[in-house]
Scaffold this active site. Structure first.
Site, short mmCIF file in Angstrom:
data_model
loop_
_atom_site.label_atom_id
_atom_site.label_comp_id
_atom_site.label_asym_id
_atom_site.label_seq_id
_atom_site.Cartn_x
_atom_site.Cartn_y
_atom_site.Cartn_z
CG ASP A 390 67.91 86.61 14.19
OD1 ASP A 390 68.49 85.36 14.36
OD2 ASP A 390 67.29 87.19 15.24
P1 NAP Z 1 70.87 88.81 16.85
O1 NAP Z 1 70.26 88.13 15.86
O2 NAP Z 1 69.92 88.89 18.22
O3 NAP Z 1 72.25 87.86 17.07
C1 NAP Z 1 73.10 88.67 18.08
C2 NAP Z 1 74.17 87.46 18.17
O4 NAP Z 1 75.12 88.20 19.01
C3 NAP Z 1 73.99 86.32 18.90
O5 NAP Z 1 73.65 85.21 18.01
C4 NAP Z 1 74.99 86.18 19.92
O6 NAP Z 1 75.84 84.88 19.75
C5 NAP Z 1 76.05 87.15 19.72
N1 NAP Z 1 76.43 87.66 20.99
C6 NAP Z 1 76.03 88.05 22.03
N2 NAP Z 1 76.84 88.43 22.90
C7 NAP Z 1 77.97 88.42 22.25
C8 NAP Z 1 79.29 89.10 22.68
N3 NAP Z 1 79.38 89.38 24.11
N4 NAP Z 1 80.18 88.85 21.69
C9 NAP Z 1 80.18 88.61 20.34
N5 NAP Z 1 78.86 87.96 20.01
C10 NAP Z 1 77.84 87.89 20.91
O7 NAP Z 1 71.11 90.23 16.51
P2 NAP Z 1 70.88 91.09 15.28
O8 NAP Z 1 71.69 90.24 14.05
O9 NAP Z 1 71.47 92.36 15.55
O10 NAP Z 1 69.48 90.95 14.96
C11 NAP Z 1 68.65 91.80 15.65
C12 NAP Z 1 67.43 90.87 16.15
O11 NAP Z 1 66.44 91.84 16.71
C13 NAP Z 1 66.59 90.52 14.84
O12 NAP Z 1 65.93 89.14 15.22
C14 NAP Z 1 65.40 91.84 14.71
O13 NAP Z 1 64.43 91.31 13.81
C15 NAP Z 1 65.08 91.81 16.13
N6 NAP Z 1 64.61 93.25 16.08
C16 NAP Z 1 65.24 94.20 16.24
C17 NAP Z 1 64.33 95.46 16.26
C18 NAP Z 1 65.30 96.91 16.38
O14 NAP Z 1 64.54 98.02 16.41
N7 NAP Z 1 66.66 96.94 16.32
C19 NAP Z 1 63.35 95.68 16.07
C20 NAP Z 1 62.50 94.23 15.99
C21 NAP Z 1 63.33 93.33 16.07
P3 NAP Z 1 76.47 84.13 20.76
O15 NAP Z 1 75.58 83.82 21.87
O16 NAP Z 1 76.87 82.75 20.10
O17 NAP Z 1 77.81 84.93 21.05
#
Ligand code: NAP
Length: 465
Positions: A390
């Site tokens: 994301d």
């Molecule tokens: P993400 O959008 O959740 O994407 C994570 C990706 O990691 C997934 O598409 C998944 O694809 C891949 N993945 C999972 N396990 C894996 C593995 N073992 N090896 C390789 N790839 C793997 O993560 P992000 O880009 O870090 O974004 C964070 C999300 O959390 C955002 O939507 C953000 O708004 C939300 N959020 C975070 C916070 C915070 O405080 N950090 C707060 C509010 C919201 P596959 O399944 O295809 O592998």
């Protein structure tokens, strides 16, 4: 020791605890002083608990010891959960904190009513405190259930839902007002508690997807404020200060997270983010992507002169940070400039990536915040995305219909070449497709982050080991 001298000693201990709590929050705001901050917070909590236990008004230690043992039996395993489970663990902690605040408020009410000395002002304090504590308790339990995937993660919405929720909250507040008018009306009190408990459920069920961590932070803030109100009820200054610090820091964190996702508070609370987008999966199926092997990836990385690594939740799940450190070392040894682009909400909690990369001893000055790294992107040879989705999705800039439209992202699509390590084409936390994967300049490196990065490192070392 005279009672006055004992009281003075206790007051000094409480003041020292208060000062240490304030310093802890200050020191926790920088990675350099964070360890000192944790220690200061621990000493402050120990001082506050120790001083309370030495209070001469405390006569029965038996129950204190039993509850301490029970609390430790639940708390120790909770503290040992895996890093990726910290958000739901935090939600549970808020639930317990809020429950204890609500229960003490309830006890104060019944003891006061029995003795016939609850003033209207005290009733107002107790009413507000019990309402906030109760709604935070059920709200936090629902949030923990959603994050642990025991409950559906998607927002559960229905027509007129905001009206129903607001009516329930208004009912709880009206009952509290009726109690302030007549604190002896004991029939209304349990109804008020029940209504507040129901409101907590209604508050969190319509929220889901990427908004959940913000809600956790907001619930943290509510738990803090209910503790501060409890401090007024119990006439405990240290509880007022600690609760206010907890409440305000949770609130500030929620604001920072909302800003990082370009969402307003009202949007988070009433926007029902994270619903499945119709057609997303179908659209993803029809388009093709280019993939590459670890050998090809290693070749491209070795030929680059500047690389920006963008880590995300997948790196955390795979526990790939140590392999990423090896990759950093191998590339730096070849004269490649490697930086890390850190999105403020990458992962599942604020600072998630910073903590993991620090654990792997990656030099802190290599970690560059999103705004700063974005100006480097057009001059960057390769953007290597490891388990992030994301936070790299260009639809946030280009597609006004996307639920993440307006959320600031790391502009990886502006680099000359983009490489994405993930296991398949699954979406990220927001549940939406990522157009980045279909660009001509993008190479998909399908596999588990730890294994794939490990293979690249072996290739860079000459294919041995
Ligand atoms: P993400 O959008 O959740 O994407 C994570 C990706 O990691 C997934 O598409 C998944 O694809 C891949 N993945 C999972 N396990 C894996 C593995 N073992 N090896 C390789 N790839 C793997 O993560 P992000 O880009 O870090 O974004 C964070 C999300 O959390 C955002 O939507 C953000 O708004 C939300 N959020 C975070 C916070 C915070 O405080 N950090 C707060 C509010 C919201 P596959 O399944 O295809 O592998």
């Amino acid at each position: 020791m005279t009672p006055e001298a004992t009281q003075q000693l206790l007051d000094i201990a409480y003041i020292a605890a208060t000062v240490l709590f304030i310093l802890a929050i200050k020191w926790l705001s920088s990675p350099v002083s964070a360890k000192r901050g944790v220690l200061a917070g621990e000493i402050a909590a120990a001082l506050a608990v120790g001083a309370t236990l030495c209070n001469p008004e405390l006569v029965a230690y038996k129950w204190v010891v039993i509850t301490l043992i029970l609390g430790a039996a639940v708390g120790i395993p909770l503290g040992l959960v895996h890093m990726t489970a910290v958000p739901q663990r935090t939600a549970l902690s808020h639930a317990f904190g809020a429950l204890s605040a609500a229960l003490i408020g309830i006890a104060e009410f019944y003891v006061g009513v029995q003795q016939g000395n609850v003033t209207r002002f005290q009733m107002g304090e107790i009413g507000l405190e019990v309402i906030i504590g109760s709604l935070t308790f059920t709200g936090s339990l629902i949030a923990a259930g959603k994050l642990q995937e025991i409950l559906p993660q998607r927002p559960i919405v229905y027509r007129g839902q905001n009206l129903v929720s607001l009516s329930v909250l208004s009912a709880a507040l009206l009952l509290a007002i009726a109690l302030v008018v007549n604190p002896a009306n004991t029939v209304l009190f349990p109804i008020m508690v029940m209504v507040a408990l129901v409101f907590g459920v209604l508050l969190v069920t319509p929220i889901g997807g990427a908004d959940m961590p913000t809600v956790i932070s907001l619930l943290n803030s509510y738990a803090g404020f209910s503790a501060a109100l409890l401090g007024f009820v119990l006439n405990s200054k240290v509880l007022v200060v600690a609760g206010a610090l907890d409440g305000s820091s949770g609130f500030i964190l929620s604001v920072i997270m909302c800003k990082a996702m370009n969402r307003s508070f009202t949007n988070v609370m009433f926007g029902a983010f994270g619903q499945v987008q119709a057609g997303t999966a179908a659209a993803a199926e029809q388009r093709t992507v280019r993939s590459a092997s670890p050998e090809e990836a290693a070749g491209i990385l070795a030929a680059a002169s500047s690389i920006v690594i963008v880590p995300g939740y997948g790196m955390a799940v795979a526990q790939a940070q140590h392999k990423v450190r090896e990759l950093y070392d191998a590339l730096t040894k070849k004269g490649v400039t490697v930086k890390f682009g850190i999105h403020p909400v990458a992962g599942r909690m604020p600072g998630h990536m910073n903590v993991l990369l620090a654990e792997a001893d990656i030099p802190y000055e290599r970690l560059v915040e999103m705004e700063e790294i974005n100006s480097d992107m057009p001059q960057t040879d390769v953007a290597l995305i490891i388990g992030a989705n994301d936070v790299t999705n260009p639809a946030a800039r280009t597609d006004a219909a996307s639920p993440i439209y307006g959320m600031p992202i790391v502009d990886v699509d502006k680099a000359h070449t983009v490489m994405v390590i993930k296991r398949g084409m699954s979406p990220g936390f927001a549940g939406i497709d990522n157009p980045l994967y279909y660009l001509d300049k993008t190479l998909m490196l399908f596999g588990d982050a730890k294994q794939f990065v490990g293979s690249i490192v072996r290739e860079l070392a000459g294919g041995h080991g």
